[in-house]
Design an enzyme around this catalytic site. Structure first.
Site, PDB file in Angstrom:
ATOM      1  N   GLU A  39       1.090  -0.985  -0.287  1.00 46.67           N
ATOM      2  CA  GLU A  39       0.165   0.246  -0.287  1.00 46.67           C
ATOM      3  C   GLU A  39       0.815   1.312   0.083  1.00 46.67           C
ATOM      4  OE1 GLU A  39      -2.951   0.179  -0.505  1.00 46.67           O
ATOM      5  OE2 GLU A  39      -3.721  -1.757  -0.349  1.00 46.67           O
ATOM      6  N   TYR A 122      -6.250   5.671   5.129  1.00 46.62           N
ATOM      7  CA  TYR A 122      -6.512   5.225   3.641  1.00 46.62           C
ATOM      8  C   TYR A 122      -5.832   4.307   3.937  1.00 46.62           C
ATOM      9  CZ  TYR A 122      -5.668   2.396  -0.429  1.00 46.62           C
ATOM     10  OH  TYR A 122      -5.210   1.390  -0.716  1.00 46.62           O
ATOM     11  N   ASP A 140      -9.140   5.904  -1.067  1.00 45.42           N
ATOM     12  CA  ASP A 140      -8.110   6.714  -1.542  1.00 45.42           C
ATOM     13  C   ASP A 140      -8.535   7.059  -3.345  1.00 45.42           C
ATOM     14  OD1 ASP A 140      -8.315   4.586  -3.888  1.00 45.42           O
ATOM     15  OD2 ASP A 140      -6.355   4.917  -3.565  1.00 45.42           O
TER      16      ASP A 140
END
Ligand code: ADE
Length: 351
Positions: A39, A122, A140
């Protein structure tokens, strides 16, 4: 706010994801460390560019412990070319916190994850839902685009209040399969509900209840307020070499590209004579000078407009060049051990 998605749309979204998801390396694991790493890498970088970095990073740092213990030069070298280097510094800082406070195991709640350096709303939502199945949203830029279009929202997605509003509105809709749900929204945003007039509504499982699809608003939504224009920085980059060595300089420990190595450079666009005086000021003796192609590099808040010269100098200096902070580095060593940011890639090909 009215309900963002019907129960039927949530089911359709999950079914679509299970059928159509891309086969990506980080989708074969529930290891929170690996999901976290993916991520962070994916935040400002395309999936295809991330893949080889992800694999290589995990070879060197297969665990939180290995990351916490890696020395800075090797860490930056692993990230070389990915950009936004504060991401990897924060990653290491958080890894050290995980070692100290959680005995090396990633915490499993949204709130604890959110406290780690570099993990925002996020990323905390993505790790908690994908690795631990916690029913929290992960909103996001992709997801903001999808939700703005589905709901026909004209709220400015650059505003924190819009992001918070979307997270609140998603919360009651998140199914048991929270990780798949969040990734399904990300995947729709990345492959179907794409920006720049290319939305593929005919393939979208949400099209039947999407306001933007029905009212032909995909080119107008989402709304994002204009960003501040970037500052233009004119620069002169110098490739100073004496045969098999090239001059490098370590950047300061804070600020843009902190701690990385760069080709020596000065602010402004210098003429040949000015460059030659600067070279002598640095304590070198120039033999030849050649103008190279111009190049640009765009950062988030600044643009470098570079002109460049290759300068051949006499080979009578030791490796470290005193007060100027320049290092003369053997070319093989330079490629193997020094992280040079891609801002200089137009010139690294000469090295
Ligand atoms: N972008 C951000 N997170 C992602 C993920 N988990 N898979 C694919 N693209 C992403």
């Amino acid at each position: 706010m009215k309900q963002l998605l019907s129960a039927g749309a949530v089911d359709a979204l999950l079914a679509w994801y299970r059928e159509n998801k891309r086969d990506l390396p980080w989708r074969h694991t529930r290891d929170p460390y690996r999901i976290w790493l993916s991520e962070i890498m994916l935040q400002q970088t395309r999936v295809e560019a991330v893949k080889p970095y992800y694999a290589r990073f995990l070879e060197t740092c297969p665990t939180v412990k290995a990351l916490a213990e890696l020395d800075e030069e090797r860490l930056l070298k692993l990230w070389e070319g990915l950009g936004y280097y504060s991401r990897v510094r924060n990653l290491q800082k958080a890894a050290r916190t995980v070692m100290e406070q959680y005995d090396g195991s990633m915490p499993s709640t949204y709130e604890e994850l959110r406290k780690l350096t570099g993990i925002g709303d996020y990323t905390a939502g993505a790790i908690a839902s994908i690795a631990f199945g916690v029913r929290v949203p992960a909103v996001d830029g992709n997801v903001l685009r999808v939700l703005s279009r589905v709901s026909g929202s004209r709220a400015d997605i650059a505003q924190q209040s819009t992001k918070d509003g979307m997270r609140q509105a998603l919360l009651p809709l998140i199914p048991e399969a929270a990780g798949d749900f969040n990734q399904a929204l990300i995947e729709i945003g990345a492959t179907v509900c794409v920006p720049n007039g290319e939305a593929k509504c005919a393939m979208c499982p949400l099209a039947s209840e999407c306001v933007a699809a029905k009212e032909h608003l995909t080119d107008e939504l989402p709304v994002r307020s204009a960003k501040k224009p970037r500052r233009i920085q004119p620069m002169t980059v110098l490739i100073i070499r004496d045969g098999d060595r090239t001059a490098l300089r370590k950047r300061p420990p804070t600020g843009l590209l902190a701690g990385l190595y760069e080709l020596p450079n000065v602010v402004g666009h210098l003429g040949e004579d000015e460059v030659l005086s600067h070279i002598r000021f640095l304590g070198f003796e120039p033999l030849r000078i050649e103008r190279l192609d111009d190049a640009k590099h765009i950062f988030t808040h600044i643009e470098w407009h570079m002109i460049a010269y290759a300068v051949r100098i006499t080979p009578e200096f030791d490796g470290y060049h005193g007060a100027s902070g320049l290092l003369l580095v053997q070319n093989d060593d330079l490629h193997a051990n020094y992280a040079i940011p891609s801002a200089f890639s137009a010139y690294v090909k000469y090295l």
